[in-house]
Design an enzyme around this catalytic site. Structure first.
Site, short mmCIF file in Angstrom:
data_model
loop_
_atom_site.label_atom_id
_atom_site.label_comp_id
_atom_site.label_asym_id
_atom_site.label_seq_id
_atom_site.Cartn_x
_atom_site.Cartn_y
_atom_site.Cartn_z
N HIS A 105 -10.20 9.41 -0.23
CA HIS A 105 -9.18 10.25 -0.78
C HIS A 105 -9.93 11.70 -0.77
CE1 HIS A 105 -6.02 11.58 -3.40
NE2 HIS A 105 -6.16 11.06 -4.46
N GLN A 152 -8.61 14.53 -3.21
CA GLN A 152 -9.05 14.43 -4.48
C GLN A 152 -10.46 15.03 -4.64
OE1 GLN A 152 -7.64 12.84 -7.46
NE2 GLN A 152 -9.54 13.82 -8.22
N ASP A 161 -13.23 5.74 -12.17
CA ASP A 161 -11.57 5.61 -11.84
C ASP A 161 -11.53 4.05 -12.04
OD1 ASP A 161 -9.36 5.71 -10.27
OD2 ASP A 161 -10.47 5.39 -8.27
N ARG A 199 -6.18 19.93 -8.27
CA ARG A 199 -5.67 19.57 -7.15
C ARG A 199 -4.58 20.43 -6.43
NH1 ARG A 199 -5.15 14.17 -6.52
NH2 ARG A 199 -4.56 14.71 -4.35
N ARG A 209 0.16 9.13 2.44
CA ARG A 209 -0.54 7.96 1.51
C ARG A 209 -0.46 6.64 2.10
NH1 ARG A 209 -1.14 8.13 -4.83
NH2 ARG A 209 -2.52 10.13 -4.26
N CYS A 257 -10.02 10.90 -11.69
CA CYS A 257 -9.19 11.11 -10.93
C CYS A 257 -7.72 11.00 -11.58
CB CYS A 257 -9.32 10.78 -9.62
SG CYS A 257 -9.21 8.97 -9.51
N1 CP Z 1 -5.35 11.07 -8.58
C1 CP Z 1 -4.39 10.98 -7.95
O1 CP Z 1 -4.33 11.10 -6.82
O2 CP Z 1 -3.07 10.96 -8.65
P1 CP Z 1 -1.75 10.20 -7.92
O3 CP Z 1 -1.95 8.93 -7.43
O4 CP Z 1 -0.67 10.32 -9.08
O5 CP Z 1 -1.45 11.14 -6.75
N1 NVA Z 2 -8.60 4.12 -6.58
C1 NVA Z 2 -7.11 4.50 -7.12
C2 NVA Z 2 -7.02 6.08 -7.07
C3 NVA Z 2 -5.58 6.37 -7.48
C4 NVA Z 2 -5.59 7.94 -7.30
C5 NVA Z 2 -6.17 3.77 -6.00
O1 NVA Z 2 -6.38 3.64 -4.80
O2 NVA Z 2 -5.24 3.34 -6.77
#
Ligand code: CP
Ligand code: NVA
Length: 300
Positions: free
Chosen positions: A128, A131, A219, A287, A101, A259
Protein backbone atom coordinates in the site's frame (compact mmCIF):
# COMPACT_ATOMS: atom_id res chain seq x y z
CA UNK A 1 6.85 5.69 -14.47
CA UNK A 2 4.68 3.54 -12.19
CA UNK A 3 4.24 3.17 -8.45
CA UNK A 4 3.76 -0.55 -7.84
CA UNK A 5 5.84 -0.85 -4.67
CA UNK A 6 8.31 1.48 -2.97
CA UNK A 7 11.12 -0.98 -3.76
CA UNK A 8 11.07 0.66 -7.21
CA UNK A 9 11.35 4.17 -5.76
CA UNK A 10 14.64 5.41 -4.33
CA UNK A 11 15.11 7.82 -1.44
CA UNK A 12 15.47 10.88 -3.71
CA UNK A 13 12.22 10.17 -5.51
CA UNK A 14 10.35 9.61 -2.26
CA UNK A 15 11.88 12.74 -0.79
CA UNK A 16 10.86 14.77 -3.88
CA UNK A 17 7.29 13.43 -3.63
CA UNK A 18 7.04 14.40 0.03
CA UNK A 19 8.46 17.86 -0.62
CA UNK A 20 6.00 18.42 -3.46
CA UNK A 21 3.14 17.14 -1.27
CA UNK A 22 4.19 19.64 1.39
CA UNK A 23 4.26 22.54 -1.13
CA UNK A 24 0.91 21.58 -2.69
CA UNK A 25 -0.64 21.30 0.77
CA UNK A 26 0.35 24.92 1.47
CA UNK A 27 -0.89 26.02 -1.96
CA UNK A 28 -4.22 24.26 -1.42
CA UNK A 29 -4.68 26.00 1.93
CA UNK A 30 -4.03 29.37 0.26
CA UNK A 31 -6.33 28.55 -2.68
CA UNK A 32 -3.39 28.72 -5.11
CA UNK A 33 -3.41 25.23 -6.71
CA UNK A 34 -2.60 25.26 -10.43
CA UNK A 35 -4.67 23.10 -12.82
CA UNK A 36 -1.63 21.02 -13.85
CA UNK A 37 -3.76 18.02 -14.89
CA UNK A 38 -6.31 19.85 -17.02
CA UNK A 39 -8.16 17.49 -19.37
CA UNK A 40 -6.37 14.45 -17.90
CA UNK A 41 -8.35 11.41 -16.76
CA UNK A 42 -7.41 8.92 -14.07
CA UNK A 43 -9.14 5.52 -14.07
CA UNK A 44 -9.81 4.15 -10.59
CA UNK A 45 -9.90 0.40 -11.04
CA UNK A 46 -11.07 -0.83 -7.64
CA UNK A 47 -11.80 -4.49 -6.81
CA UNK A 48 -12.22 -3.77 -3.07
CA UNK A 49 -13.91 -1.21 -0.83
CA UNK A 50 -12.25 2.14 -0.22
CA UNK A 51 -13.09 5.49 1.25
CA UNK A 52 -9.83 7.41 1.88
CA UNK A 53 -7.97 6.22 -1.21
CA UNK A 54 -10.86 6.63 -3.60
CA UNK A 55 -11.96 10.03 -2.32
CA UNK A 56 -8.44 11.44 -2.05
CA UNK A 57 -7.68 10.45 -5.65
CA UNK A 58 -10.98 11.88 -6.87
CA UNK A 59 -10.58 15.16 -4.99
CA UNK A 60 -6.92 15.51 -5.98
CA UNK A 61 -7.79 15.06 -9.67
CA UNK A 62 -10.65 17.56 -9.46
CA UNK A 63 -8.47 20.12 -7.68
CA UNK A 64 -5.75 19.80 -10.32
CA UNK A 65 -8.26 20.32 -13.12
CA UNK A 66 -8.61 16.66 -14.15
CA UNK A 67 -11.28 14.01 -14.00
CA UNK A 68 -11.68 10.41 -12.80
CA UNK A 69 -13.64 7.42 -14.01
CA UNK A 70 -14.43 4.84 -11.33
CA UNK A 71 -14.55 1.18 -12.38
CA UNK A 72 -15.64 -1.36 -9.80
CA UNK A 73 -15.06 -5.08 -10.01
CA UNK A 74 -18.58 -5.50 -11.39
CA UNK A 75 -17.81 -3.04 -14.18
CA UNK A 76 -14.53 -4.54 -15.31
CA UNK A 77 -13.81 -7.91 -13.69
CA UNK A 78 -10.28 -7.77 -15.07
CA UNK A 79 -8.58 -11.12 -15.36
CA UNK A 80 -11.97 -12.87 -15.64
CA UNK A 81 -13.92 -11.04 -18.32
CA UNK A 82 -10.71 -10.42 -20.24
CA UNK A 83 -6.98 -10.82 -19.57
CA UNK A 84 -5.38 -8.06 -17.49
CA UNK A 85 -2.96 -7.30 -20.34
CA UNK A 86 -5.84 -6.60 -22.76
CA UNK A 87 -7.63 -4.36 -20.27
CA UNK A 88 -4.40 -2.48 -19.55
CA UNK A 89 -3.70 -1.81 -23.21
CA UNK A 90 -7.23 -0.62 -23.94
CA UNK A 91 -7.45 1.63 -20.87
CA UNK A 92 -4.14 3.22 -21.84
CA UNK A 93 -5.77 4.41 -25.06
CA UNK A 94 -8.56 6.19 -23.18
CA UNK A 95 -7.11 7.60 -19.97
CA UNK A 96 -3.85 9.14 -18.74
CA UNK A 97 -3.27 7.09 -15.59
CA UNK A 98 -4.62 4.11 -13.64
CA UNK A 99 -4.89 3.73 -9.88
CA UNK A 100 -5.71 0.09 -9.11
CA UNK A 101 -6.84 -1.58 -5.89
CA UNK A 102 -6.62 -5.32 -6.35
CA UNK A 103 -6.75 -8.59 -4.45
CA UNK A 104 -3.72 -10.16 -6.11
CA UNK A 105 -0.55 -8.08 -6.27
CA UNK A 106 0.34 -9.75 -9.58
CA UNK A 107 -2.64 -7.98 -11.15
CA UNK A 108 -1.16 -4.55 -10.53
CA UNK A 109 2.25 -5.78 -11.73
CA UNK A 110 0.64 -7.03 -14.94
CA UNK A 111 -1.24 -3.77 -15.42
CA UNK A 112 2.04 -1.85 -15.11
CA UNK A 113 3.87 -4.25 -17.42
CA UNK A 114 1.31 -3.84 -20.20
CA UNK A 115 0.31 -0.23 -19.80
CA UNK A 116 1.86 2.71 -21.61
CA UNK A 117 0.50 5.08 -18.94
CA UNK A 118 1.41 5.40 -15.23
CA UNK A 119 -0.07 2.73 -12.96
CA UNK A 120 -0.39 3.43 -9.24
CA UNK A 121 -0.94 0.66 -6.71
CA UNK A 122 -3.89 1.86 -4.63
CA UNK A 123 -3.53 -1.25 -2.39
CA UNK A 124 -2.87 -4.88 -3.14
CA UNK A 125 -2.49 -7.85 -0.82
CA UNK A 126 1.26 -7.11 -0.70
CA UNK A 127 1.63 -3.34 -0.72
CA UNK A 128 0.00 0.00 0.00
CA UNK A 129 2.65 2.49 -1.14
CA UNK A 130 0.37 5.57 -1.29
CA UNK A 131 -0.47 5.01 2.37
CA UNK A 132 3.20 4.76 3.33
CA UNK A 133 4.03 8.01 1.52
CA UNK A 134 1.25 9.82 3.37
CA UNK A 135 2.50 8.29 6.61
CA UNK A 136 6.05 9.50 6.08
CA UNK A 137 4.71 13.01 5.41
CA UNK A 138 2.82 12.85 8.70
CA UNK A 139 5.88 11.62 10.60
CA UNK A 140 7.99 14.43 9.13
CA UNK A 141 5.41 17.02 10.09
CA UNK A 142 4.90 15.69 13.61
CA UNK A 143 8.47 14.73 14.55
CA UNK A 144 10.44 16.98 12.18
CA UNK A 145 12.54 14.09 10.87
CA UNK A 146 12.54 10.45 9.84
CA UNK A 147 16.28 9.69 10.01
CA UNK A 148 17.16 7.55 13.02
CA UNK A 149 13.66 7.40 14.52
CA UNK A 150 12.10 4.12 15.68
CA UNK A 151 8.81 3.09 14.05
CA UNK A 152 7.09 0.21 15.88
CA UNK A 153 4.37 -1.63 13.99
CA UNK A 154 2.20 -3.67 16.36
CA UNK A 155 0.21 -6.25 14.40
CA UNK A 156 0.09 -8.26 11.20
CA UNK A 157 2.95 -8.04 8.65
CA UNK A 158 0.39 -7.02 6.03
CA UNK A 159 0.37 -4.73 2.98
CA UNK A 160 0.48 -1.57 5.12
CA UNK A 161 3.34 -2.88 7.29
CA UNK A 162 5.35 -3.94 4.24
CA UNK A 163 5.13 -0.58 2.49
CA UNK A 164 5.83 1.30 5.71
CA UNK A 165 8.91 -0.85 6.32
CA UNK A 166 10.26 -0.04 2.84
CA UNK A 167 9.52 3.68 3.26
CA UNK A 168 11.35 3.63 6.61
CA UNK A 169 14.35 1.93 5.02
CA UNK A 170 14.42 4.54 2.26
CA UNK A 171 14.25 7.47 4.70
CA UNK A 172 16.58 6.14 7.38
CA UNK A 173 14.05 5.15 10.05
CA UNK A 174 14.39 1.95 12.10
CA UNK A 175 11.46 -0.43 11.74
CA UNK A 176 10.36 -2.95 14.35
CA UNK A 177 7.37 -5.25 14.04
CA UNK A 178 5.77 -6.94 17.06
CA UNK A 179 3.56 -9.81 15.91
CA UNK A 180 2.68 -13.42 16.81
CA UNK A 181 5.15 -16.03 15.46
CA UNK A 182 3.07 -17.03 12.44
CA UNK A 183 2.33 -13.48 11.26
CA UNK A 184 5.75 -12.01 10.46
CA UNK A 185 7.22 -11.01 7.10
CA UNK A 186 7.95 -13.81 4.65
CA UNK A 187 11.57 -14.63 3.77
CA UNK A 188 11.21 -13.25 0.24
CA UNK A 189 10.27 -9.84 1.61
CA UNK A 190 13.09 -9.90 4.18
CA UNK A 191 15.60 -10.77 1.44
CA UNK A 192 14.33 -7.90 -0.69
CA UNK A 193 14.64 -5.56 2.29
CA UNK A 194 18.22 -6.69 2.86
CA UNK A 195 18.97 -5.74 -0.77
CA UNK A 196 17.89 -2.15 -0.08
CA UNK A 197 19.82 -2.21 3.22
CA UNK A 198 16.61 -1.99 5.21
CA UNK A 199 16.78 -3.43 8.69
CA UNK A 200 13.71 -5.02 10.21
CA UNK A 201 13.58 -6.11 13.80
CA UNK A 202 10.92 -8.73 14.51
CA UNK A 203 9.84 -9.29 18.11
CA UNK A 204 6.93 -11.17 19.61
CA UNK A 205 6.41 -9.00 22.67
CA UNK A 206 4.36 -5.86 21.98
CA UNK A 207 6.00 -4.10 24.94
CA UNK A 208 9.45 -4.84 23.58
CA UNK A 209 8.34 -3.59 20.17
CA UNK A 210 6.92 -0.36 21.57
CA UNK A 211 9.90 0.33 23.86
CA UNK A 212 11.34 3.80 23.17
CA UNK A 213 9.42 4.00 19.87
CA UNK A 214 8.84 7.40 18.28
CA UNK A 215 5.90 6.05 16.27
CA UNK A 216 3.49 3.32 17.31
CA UNK A 217 1.58 2.11 14.28
CA UNK A 218 -1.17 -0.46 13.96
CA UNK A 219 -3.67 -1.73 11.40
CA UNK A 220 -6.55 -4.21 11.39
CA UNK A 221 -5.75 -7.82 12.25
CA UNK A 222 -7.83 -9.10 9.32
CA UNK A 223 -7.27 -7.42 5.97
CA UNK A 224 -9.69 -7.39 3.05
CA UNK A 225 -9.68 -10.84 1.48
CA UNK A 226 -8.85 -12.63 4.77
CA UNK A 227 -12.34 -12.49 6.27
CA UNK A 228 -12.52 -16.28 6.71
CA UNK A 229 -9.59 -16.10 9.16
CA UNK A 230 -11.11 -13.30 11.26
CA UNK A 231 -12.08 -15.45 14.23
CA UNK A 232 -8.67 -17.09 14.48
CA UNK A 233 -6.85 -13.80 13.99
CA UNK A 234 -8.88 -12.19 16.77
CA UNK A 235 -7.60 -14.89 19.13
CA UNK A 236 -4.01 -14.87 17.85
CA UNK A 237 -3.65 -11.08 18.08
CA UNK A 238 -5.54 -10.63 21.36
CA UNK A 239 -2.35 -9.54 23.21
CA UNK A 240 -1.31 -7.11 20.49
CA UNK A 241 -3.72 -4.28 21.16
CA UNK A 242 -2.40 -0.71 21.10
CA UNK A 243 -3.78 0.59 24.40
CA UNK A 244 -2.77 3.19 26.97
CA UNK A 245 -0.48 0.78 28.84
CA UNK A 246 1.42 -0.07 25.65
CA UNK A 247 1.88 3.57 24.63
CA UNK A 248 3.48 4.17 28.04
CA UNK A 249 6.45 2.06 26.88
CA UNK A 250 7.16 4.42 24.00
CA UNK A 251 9.23 7.59 23.86
CA UNK A 252 7.54 10.59 25.57
CA UNK A 253 7.21 12.30 22.16
CA UNK A 254 5.70 9.21 20.49
CA UNK A 255 2.76 9.53 18.13
CA UNK A 256 0.20 6.82 17.41
CA UNK A 257 -0.76 6.05 13.82
CA UNK A 258 -3.35 3.88 12.08
CA UNK A 259 -4.12 3.86 8.35
CA UNK A 260 -7.88 3.49 9.07
CA UNK A 261 -10.49 2.09 8.97
CA UNK A 262 -9.93 1.04 12.61
CA UNK A 263 -11.68 -1.60 14.67
CA UNK A 264 -11.86 0.17 18.01
CA UNK A 265 -11.59 -2.30 20.87
CA UNK A 266 -9.58 -4.76 18.74
CA UNK A 267 -6.20 -3.56 17.45
CA UNK A 268 -6.54 -0.13 19.10
CA UNK A 269 -8.58 1.27 21.96
CA UNK A 270 -10.96 4.15 21.62
CA UNK A 271 -8.96 5.98 24.29
CA UNK A 272 -5.70 5.85 22.33
CA UNK A 273 -7.28 6.60 18.97
CA UNK A 274 -8.92 9.71 20.43
CA UNK A 275 -6.00 10.52 22.76
CA UNK A 276 -3.38 13.28 22.62
CA UNK A 277 -0.73 11.13 20.90
CA UNK A 278 -3.05 10.12 18.04
CA UNK A 279 -2.07 11.47 14.62
CA UNK A 280 -4.65 9.40 12.72
CA UNK A 281 -6.84 12.14 11.31
CA UNK A 282 -3.90 14.28 10.14
CA UNK A 283 -2.55 11.06 8.69
CA UNK A 284 -5.79 10.45 6.78
CA UNK A 285 -5.78 14.06 5.52
CA UNK A 286 -2.24 13.65 4.25
CA UNK A 287 -3.42 10.95 1.88
CA UNK A 288 -4.95 13.78 -0.18
CA UNK A 289 -1.80 15.91 -0.10
CA UNK A 290 0.37 13.00 -1.21
CA UNK A 291 -2.10 11.90 -3.87
CA UNK A 292 -1.90 15.36 -5.50
CA UNK A 293 1.89 15.18 -5.55
CA UNK A 294 1.91 11.66 -6.96
CA UNK A 295 -0.56 12.49 -9.72
CA UNK A 296 1.29 15.64 -10.67
CA UNK A 297 4.65 13.83 -10.78
CA UNK A 298 3.37 10.87 -12.76
CA UNK A 299 0.74 12.42 -15.02
CA UNK A 300 1.53 16.07 -15.76
N1 CP B 1 -6.29 3.71 4.50
C1 CP B 1 -7.00 3.41 3.39
O1 CP B 1 -6.45 3.05 2.36
O2 CP B 1 -8.35 3.57 3.51
P1 CP B 1 -9.44 3.11 2.43
O3 CP B 1 -9.43 1.62 2.42
O4 CP B 1 -10.73 3.68 2.96
O5 CP B 1 -9.07 3.68 1.10
N1 NVA C 1 -4.55 -3.94 5.71
C1 NVA C 1 -5.82 -3.36 5.37
C2 NVA C 1 -5.65 -1.93 4.98
C3 NVA C 1 -6.88 -1.19 4.57
C4 NVA C 1 -6.62 0.23 4.19
C5 NVA C 1 -6.47 -4.18 4.25
O1 NVA C 1 -5.77 -4.56 3.31
O2 NVA C 1 -7.67 -4.43 4.32
Amino acid sequence: MHLVTLFDWDADLIDATLSLAHRLKAQAREGRLEPTLRRKTLALLFEKSSMRTRVSFEVAMTQLGGHVTYLSRDDVNLGVREPVKDGARVLARYVDGIAARVYRHQAVEQLAAHSAIPVINALSDRAHPCQALGDMLTIRERLGETEGIKVAFIGDANNVARSLAVACARLGARFTIACPEAYGFDQGFLDRMAQVRGTIETVHSPREGAAEADVIYTDVWTSMGQEEEAEKRRRDFADYQVNAALTECASPRAIVMHCLPAHRGEEITDEVLEGPRSAVFDQAENRLHVQRALLQMLMS
